[in-house]
Motif scaffolding. Sequence first.
Motif, mmCIF file in Angstrom:
data_model
loop_
_atom_site.group_PDB
_atom_site.id
_atom_site.type_symbol
_atom_site.label_atom_id
_atom_site.label_comp_id
_atom_site.label_asym_id
_atom_site.label_seq_id
_atom_site.Cartn_x
_atom_site.Cartn_y
_atom_site.Cartn_z
ATOM 1 N N ASP A 1 0.829 -1.210 0.000
ATOM 2 C CA ASP A 1 0.000 0.000 0.000
ATOM 3 C C ASP A 1 0.861 1.256 0.000
ATOM 4 N N GLU A 2 1.947 1.211 0.734
ATOM 5 C CA GLU A 2 2.877 2.342 0.778
ATOM 6 C C GLU A 2 3.543 2.534 -0.583
ATOM 7 N N VAL A 3 3.920 1.433 -1.198
ATOM 8 C CA VAL A 3 4.532 1.469 -2.528
ATOM 9 C C VAL A 3 3.573 2.098 -3.526
ATOM 10 N N THR A 4 2.314 1.714 -3.459
ATOM 11 C CA THR A 4 1.311 2.237 -4.380
ATOM 12 C C THR A 4 1.162 3.748 -4.234
ATOM 13 N N ASP A 5 1.114 4.246 -3.002
ATOM 14 C CA ASP A 5 1.010 5.702 -2.778
ATOM 15 C C ASP A 5 2.193 6.442 -3.386
ATOM 16 N N ILE A 6 3.383 5.948 -3.127
ATOM 17 C CA ILE A 6 4.601 6.617 -3.596
ATOM 18 C C ILE A 6 4.691 6.551 -5.116
ATOM 19 N N ARG A 7 4.376 5.411 -5.690
ATOM 20 C CA ARG A 7 4.419 5.257 -7.146
ATOM 21 C C ARG A 7 3.412 6.172 -7.825
ATOM 22 N N LEU A 8 2.204 6.278 -7.280
ATOM 23 C CA LEU A 8 1.186 7.157 -7.862
ATOM 24 C C LEU A 8 1.598 8.622 -7.755
ATOM 25 N N ALA A 9 2.153 9.018 -6.619
ATOM 26 C CA ALA A 9 2.622 10.403 -6.461
ATOM 27 C C ALA A 9 3.727 10.704 -7.466
ATOM 28 N N LEU A 10 4.684 9.786 -7.617
ATOM 29 C CA LEU A 10 5.752 9.975 -8.594
ATOM 30 C C LEU A 10 5.186 10.091 -10.001
ATOM 31 N N ASP A 11 4.242 9.245 -10.344
ATOM 32 C CA ASP A 11 3.653 9.263 -11.678
ATOM 33 C C ASP A 11 3.005 10.614 -11.972
ATOM 34 N N GLU A 12 2.276 11.166 -11.019
ATOM 35 C CA GLU A 12 1.634 12.477 -11.215
ATOM 36 C C GLU A 12 2.683 13.572 -11.423
ATOM 37 N N VAL A 13 3.703 13.585 -10.589
ATOM 38 C CA VAL A 13 4.751 14.614 -10.684
ATOM 39 C C VAL A 13 5.524 14.477 -11.995
ATOM 40 N N ALA A 14 5.993 13.276 -12.290
ATOM 41 C CA ALA A 14 6.798 13.068 -13.500
ATOM 42 C C ALA A 14 5.988 13.346 -14.761
ATOM 43 N N SER A 15 4.726 12.941 -14.785
ATOM 44 C CA SER A 15 3.879 13.193 -15.955
ATOM 45 C C SER A 15 3.726 14.691 -16.209
ATOM 46 N N ALA A 16 3.472 15.449 -15.149
ATOM 47 C CA ALA A 16 3.317 16.904 -15.295
ATOM 48 C C ALA A 16 4.608 17.538 -15.817
ATOM 49 N N LEU A 17 5.744 17.107 -15.292
ATOM 50 C CA LEU A 17 7.013 17.683 -15.736
ATOM 51 C C LEU A 17 7.340 17.288 -17.175
ATOM 52 N N VAL A 18 7.071 16.057 -17.547
ATOM 53 C CA VAL A 18 7.327 15.616 -18.925
ATOM 54 C C VAL A 18 6.491 16.427 -19.912
#
Length: 145
Positions: free
Chosen positions: A47-64
């Motif tokens: 569950d912790e992995v999922t939260d961190i992965r989703l947060a990273l995906d949102e940040v990286a997608s916006a920057l890309v």
Amino acid sequence: MSKGEGTPPATTRTGTISVRVPAVSEQLAMLRALAETVVLMADFGIDEVTDIRLALDEVASALVLDAVDGAELECAFGFEDDAVEVRVSTVTVSDASPDESGFGWHIVATLTDSVSATRGAHDSAVGGYPTVVDFRWVRGGSNNE
């Protein structure tokens, strides 16, 4: 007991992993996989992995989406026993900070203990604005209970 035997000294599990990839959407799957692997290896739960992965995906997608042509996306994961810190950076086209009122930012703020973004002055050598987003996820933190 000989020297070196007995109770080992107390240690804190810490580490830092970083990667730099082209700032293109095709690299997002690799970043998600890396985030999952790093956080699992740091002994966090699924569950912790999922939260961190989703947060990273949102940040990286916006920057890309806002990255200048030919930019690289750098992602660094720092971890210790109860926390993961993530820094994602690139050079962006727009001079506005990430939209902190947008849905993506809301997701990251909800999933993490803290999130911040900084944008530097225009750098003509790289053709854009150096932009960094940092977030921290803490086990048992106020936003991820």
